[in-house]
Motif scaffolding. Structure first.
Motif, PDB file in Angstrom:
ATOM      1  N   GLU A 258       0.925  -1.303  -0.177  1.00 20.44           N
ATOM      2  CA  GLU A 258       0.159  -0.007   0.036  1.00 20.44           C
ATOM      3  C   GLU A 258       0.779   0.956   0.126  1.00 20.44           C
ATOM      4  O   GLU A 258       0.563   2.288  -0.611  1.00 20.44           O
ATOM      5  CB  GLU A 258      -0.898  -0.088   1.420  1.00 20.44           C
ATOM      6  N   ASN A 259       2.269   1.337   0.533  1.00 19.64           N
ATOM      7  CA  ASN A 259       2.817   2.441   0.816  1.00 19.64           C
ATOM      8  C   ASN A 259       4.193   2.341  -0.089  1.00 19.64           C
ATOM      9  O   ASN A 259       5.308   2.888   0.178  1.00 19.64           O
ATOM     10  CB  ASN A 259       3.142   2.775   2.167  1.00 19.64           C
ATOM     11  N   LEU A 260       4.370   1.223  -0.812  1.00 21.61           N
ATOM     12  CA  LEU A 260       5.381   1.169  -1.436  1.00 21.61           C
ATOM     13  C   LEU A 260       5.431   0.888  -3.198  1.00 21.61           C
ATOM     14  O   LEU A 260       4.624  -0.121  -3.456  1.00 21.61           O
ATOM     15  CB  LEU A 260       6.510  -0.120  -1.101  1.00 21.61           C
ATOM     16  N   GLU A 261       5.850   1.844  -4.232  1.00 25.16           N
ATOM     17  CA  GLU A 261       5.608   1.645  -5.409  1.00 25.16           C
ATOM     18  C   GLU A 261       7.110   1.446  -5.891  1.00 25.16           C
ATOM     19  O   GLU A 261       8.207   1.854  -5.277  1.00 25.16           O
ATOM     20  CB  GLU A 261       5.132   2.988  -5.871  1.00 25.16           C
ATOM     21  N   ILE A 262       7.193   0.166  -6.848  1.00 19.94           N
ATOM     22  CA  ILE A 262       8.477   0.033  -7.471  1.00 19.94           C
ATOM     23  C   ILE A 262       8.259   0.527  -8.989  1.00 19.94           C
ATOM     24  O   ILE A 262       7.126   0.368  -9.757  1.00 19.94           O
ATOM     25  CB  ILE A 262       8.943  -1.202  -7.674  1.00 19.94           C
TER      26      ILE A 262
ATOM     27  N   GLN B 111      -1.544   9.206   1.547  1.00 23.51           N
ATOM     28  CA  GLN B 111      -0.975  10.443   1.286  1.00 23.51           C
ATOM     29  C   GLN B 111      -2.074  11.606   1.156  1.00 23.51           C
ATOM     30  O   GLN B 111      -3.213  10.916   1.024  1.00 23.51           O
ATOM     31  CB  GLN B 111      -0.189  10.351  -0.295  1.00 23.51           C
ATOM     32  N   SER B 112      -1.774  12.604   1.213  1.00 17.94           N
ATOM     33  CA  SER B 112      -2.917  13.560   0.822  1.00 17.94           C
ATOM     34  C   SER B 112      -2.471  14.295  -0.311  1.00 17.94           C
ATOM     35  O   SER B 112      -1.330  15.195  -0.291  1.00 17.94           O
ATOM     36  CB  SER B 112      -2.843  14.372   2.224  1.00 17.94           C
ATOM     37  N   VAL B 113      -3.354  14.617  -1.362  1.00 19.64           N
ATOM     38  CA  VAL B 113      -2.777  15.498  -2.299  1.00 19.64           C
ATOM     39  C   VAL B 113      -3.181  16.760  -1.874  1.00 19.64           C
ATOM     40  O   VAL B 113      -2.616  17.701  -2.864  1.00 19.64           O
ATOM     41  CB  VAL B 113      -3.865  15.136  -3.862  1.00 19.64           C
ATOM     42  N   ASN B 119      -6.951  12.749   3.898  1.00 18.36           N
ATOM     43  CA  ASN B 119      -6.052  12.272   2.891  1.00 18.36           C
ATOM     44  C   ASN B 119      -6.714  11.595   1.578  1.00 18.36           C
ATOM     45  O   ASN B 119      -7.682  11.670   1.333  1.00 18.36           O
ATOM     46  CB  ASN B 119      -5.180  11.131   3.557  1.00 18.36           C
ATOM     47  N   ASN B 120      -5.891  10.906   0.647  1.00 13.44           N
ATOM     48  CA  ASN B 120      -6.362  10.373  -0.549  1.00 13.44           C
ATOM     49  C   ASN B 120      -7.599   9.388  -0.382  1.00 13.44           C
ATOM     50  O   ASN B 120      -8.563   9.189  -1.279  1.00 13.44           O
ATOM     51  CB  ASN B 120      -5.362   9.766  -1.402  1.00 13.44           C
ATOM     52  N   ALA B 121      -7.378   8.633   0.676  1.00 19.05           N
ATOM     53  CA  ALA B 121      -8.382   7.586   0.969  1.00 19.05           C
ATOM     54  C   ALA B 121      -9.769   8.066   1.258  1.00 19.05           C
ATOM     55  O   ALA B 121     -10.806   7.859   1.031  1.00 19.05           O
ATOM     56  CB  ALA B 121      -7.926   6.655   1.952  1.00 19.05           C
ATOM     57  N   ASP B 122      -9.711   9.479   1.948  1.00 20.96           N
ATOM     58  CA  ASP B 122     -10.969   9.999   2.192  1.00 20.96           C
ATOM     59  C   ASP B 122     -11.327  10.761   0.842  1.00 20.96           C
ATOM     60  O   ASP B 122     -12.803  10.704   0.626  1.00 20.96           O
ATOM     61  CB  ASP B 122     -10.744  11.075   3.169  1.00 20.96           C
ATOM     62  N   ILE B 123     -10.579  11.412   0.075  1.00 20.93           N
ATOM     63  CA  ILE B 123     -11.093  11.894  -1.233  1.00 20.93           C
ATOM     64  C   ILE B 123     -11.583  11.213  -2.026  1.00 20.93           C
ATOM     65  O   ILE B 123     -12.572  11.501  -2.812  1.00 20.93           O
ATOM     66  CB  ILE B 123      -9.957  12.926  -1.587  1.00 20.93           C
ATOM     67  N   MET B 124     -10.619   9.992  -2.110  1.00 21.55           N
ATOM     68  CA  MET B 124     -11.406   9.045  -3.488  1.00 21.55           C
ATOM     69  C   MET B 124     -11.948   7.850  -2.499  1.00 21.55           C
ATOM     70  O   MET B 124     -11.365   6.650  -3.018  1.00 21.55           O
ATOM     71  CB  MET B 124     -10.021   8.511  -4.316  1.00 21.55           C
TER      72      MET B 124
END
Lengths: 445, 246
Positions: A258-262, B111-113, B119-124
């Motif tokens: 969820e918090n790691l992108e490659i 994250q929050s845009v 955060n993004n989970a709330d917005i989307m």
């Protein structure tokens, strides 16, 4: 190019301080109580014409490395000393107009740039194109457009139609190329192969357009095939033309957790022309097949710290012996100039080393790391960061701490210091600056 | 007497049985809540307001498109510094398109845009029932109290406690917890009225967080329209052009 008289130091600082004062003044606006909040959304009203832009005022202070190869090359017959300033106010304007299935887009860049004794104004159309969209899955575009292929943050080896990024400013707007293109999209469902999209481009060279891509009359072709496959973004790219080597590329990006992108990129450029200069000033031109690749990750911690880490192998870069020869030749030219005061030695060195200095980083292997912390100490809209760019071959590097703060709507304050560190004869040890400090303000409208 | 007692007992049993037959399960309540908040395919406008402890505020306006259960697009219209930014969510995949950068980059739900408490989970946000299972249904001060557990580790909040009005299944308050049990934020649903197209629901969502003491964020929804877009709209290639749809 129009040449203007440079602004005086006092005038420049006054403008900058005025801008800072404006920022602070706007920042100290009267607090707004929650009860006063306007719940209306006027932006919901549509308008066919949208106008906007950004004004930026950037001041750069250079502490110069007077023993560096680049300093000698640029200022062999001048004496800027150990310190100089750069002043770069700029304006970017954009306009969008929609009429039926047509969309018109214009983005222009205007800049006054002053550095030591050089000054210039730049006026460029970064983007100007018309886009037709007969259906959601089909778009046809003609005009000048900035493309951004590839998944890398600091480098894009597979970005064949991109302008090269500056790793110090990877998110800056860049000028586009003039192209006739299309975009075909097909959505296939929510499992397995979810989306396929194909983007063909024709990039002709004519008048003053696309001159970097060949000779007048050349027609270059490029294409990108995108797939969203099992939650992974995958692209395959191609570019070629009469005076362009055949270039094949691919990239991918995926969230592992969820918090790691490659992400990664691969590029194969067939029969690419490469010019190098030997220690005695001899020029060697060869054609070679170049392989470049990039592997990277983006990791977000629970404390909102973001790490971007990338390894980049630059197939078009210069290796150890070539870099040694390059610096040895510049040293030789410098000594000849000192002993003879004949500018021709330095002028020739300037001409022969352009292929190196044209690319921001001419080495073969790099490691890039950026650590940014969102809103530390509960300070909203405040992001400090620290970035490193290491040449893995000579172990010289750039370190750049900075911060972005935008407490007021549409106003952004930035501060950054860039310190190139390395021995003589290394990439970053031979940079023009010992230390570069930058401050800039952006106002969006 | 005995006969009357038996009759009353049977009547009471019948009433209990009938009430149980008509009582909604936790899953049904959750789906009803989702229907109040984001009913089907739609577009709407949202304003997000971050309020700092000193009263300073910053506002963002975006256009919000939702389709099926797992496709969401947002397009920022204001302020000027964020105009043209767009996000796409396809299930757990999220991307952010910034016009300067010129290409969509993958982002995460935590994250929050825009900065601030949302955060993004709330917005989307996807429908609650898509991301959560009902672990417990209880009653608290005359309201349903649902305890929700995330279906996967990909979900932004591991556990939710949701208070729901019994009479109309309207959400009142949601507490969001991390996997370690820390309260991350609380959402308050307010100002129930017609959001557009006859859809009645909470038009204001307020949030605060112990992680941002004194800060508050408000999300206002308006001009909702039920609208279905072509599937190609919810793709990465379309994202830079989504403003042309408006």
């Amino acid at each position: 190019m129009i040449r203007l008289a440079p602004l005086g130091l006092v005038a420049r600082l006054a403008v900058l301080l005025a801008a800072l004062g404006l920022a602070l003044a706007v920042g100290l606006v009267r607090p707004v109580l929650a009860e006063e909040i306007d719940l209306n959304i006027p932006e919901a009203e549509k308008s066919p014409l949208e106008l906007g832009g950004v004004v930026e005022m950037r001041y750069i202070n250079h502490i110069l490395n007077q023993d560096s190869a680049l300093y000698r090359l640029r200022y062999y017959n001048q004496k800027p000393g150990s310190y100089t300033e750069e002043w770069r106010p700029q304006l970017e304007l954009k306009a969008d107009y929609k009429e039926g299935i047509a969309q018109f887009h214009l983005y222009t860049h205007h800049e006054y740039h002053e550095f030591y004794s050089d000054y210039e104004t730049v006026n460029k159309v970064y983007e100007g194109y018309v886009s037709l969209k007969p259906s959601a899955g089909v778009t046809i575009e003609a005009g000048k457009k900035a493309f951004s292929w590839g998944k890398g943050y600091a480098f894009n080896p597979a970005g064949f139609v991109n302008r090269p990024k500056d790793p110090d400013d990877p998110e800056l707007n860049l000028e586009g190329y003039t192209a006739l293109g299309a975009d075909f999209i097909k959505s296939l469902g929510s499992q397995g192969l979810q989306t396929v999209a194909f983007t063909p481009l024709i990039l002709p060279v004519f008048n003053n357009e696309n001159t970097e891509l060949g000779q007048t009359g050349d027609v270059n072709y490029a294409g990108k095939l995108y797939m969203l496959l099992y939650d992974t973004d995958v692209d395959f790219m191609y570019m070629g033309g009469p005076n362009q080597p055949d270039s094949y590329g691919m990239d991918f990006s995926r969230n592992i957790w969820e918090n790691l992108e490659i992400h990664g990129e691969f590029a194969y450029v067939k029969d690419a022309r490469k010019q190098s200069v030997g220690s005695s000033g001899g020029v060697n031109i060869e054609h070679e097949n170049q392989v470049s690749y990039l592997l990277g990750l983006r990791y977000l911690t629970e404390r909102d710290t973001t790490y971007i880490l990338e390894y980049f192998h630059n197939g078009a870069g210069y290796g150890g012996d070539q870099v040694d020869g390059f610096f040895a030749y510049q040293e030789m030219a410098w000594r000849q100039w000192l002993s003879t005061q004949n500018a021709a030695y330095m002028q020739r060195a300037d001409m022969l080393t352009r292929s190196y200095y044209r690319s921001k980083n001419f080495g073969q292997d790099y490691l890039y790391l950026k650590i940014s912390q969102k809103e530390p100490f509960d300070i909203l809209y405040f992001t400090p960061y620290l970035s490193f760019l290491v040449n893995l071959e000579d172990l010289s590097f750039n370190v750049a701490p900075g911060l972005t703060y935008s407490p007021v709507t549409n106003l952004e304050f930035n501060l950054r210091v860039i310190a190139p560190i390395g021995n003589m004869g290394t990439e970053f040890g031979e940079k023009l600056d010992d230390l570069r400090s930058e401050i800039w303000l952006r106002w969006y409208f | 007497m005995k006969k009357m007692f038996t009759t009353l007992a049977m009547l009471a049993l019948a009433l209990v049985a009938a009430s149980q037959a008509f009582a909604l399960t936790g899953e049904e309540i959750l789906k009803a809540v989702d229907a109040k908040l984001q009913p089907g395919d739609l577009e709407m406008y949202r304003k997000l307001i971050n309020i700092e402890p000193n009263g300073n505020k910053k506002e963002y306006t975006y256009w919000f498109l939702r389709q099926d259960k797992d496709k969401i697009i947002t397009l920022f219209l204001a302020p000027a510094s964020d105009n043209g930014r767009a996000t796409l969510r396809l299930g757990e995949n999220m991307w952010l398109f910034i016009p300067n950068v010129g290409k969509p980059i993958r982002i995460t739900s935590l994250q929050s845009v825009v900065g601030g408490v949302f955060n993004n989970a709330d917005i989307m946000r996807l429908d609650y029932h898509v991301e959560y299972d009902v672990a417990d249904l209880a009653e608290d001060e005359g309201q349903h109290l649902l305890t929700l557990k995330a279906k996967t580790g990909q979900v932004a909040y591991d556990k939710l406690r949701m208070w729901v009005e019994k009479k109309n299944n309207m959400p009142v308050k949601v507490e969001c917890y991390s996997a370690t049990g820390i309260l991350i934020k609380t959402l308050y649903f307010k100002d129930v009225k017609d959001m557009g197209d006859g859809v009645v629901g909470p038009t204001v969502i307020e949030t605060d967080s112990p992680l941002y003491k004194g800060y508050k964020s408000i999300m206002v929804s308006a001009k909702l329209k039920k609208r279905t877009f072509p599937e190609e709209v919810f793709t990465l290639n379309y994202l830079p052009r989504v403003k042309e749809l408006r």
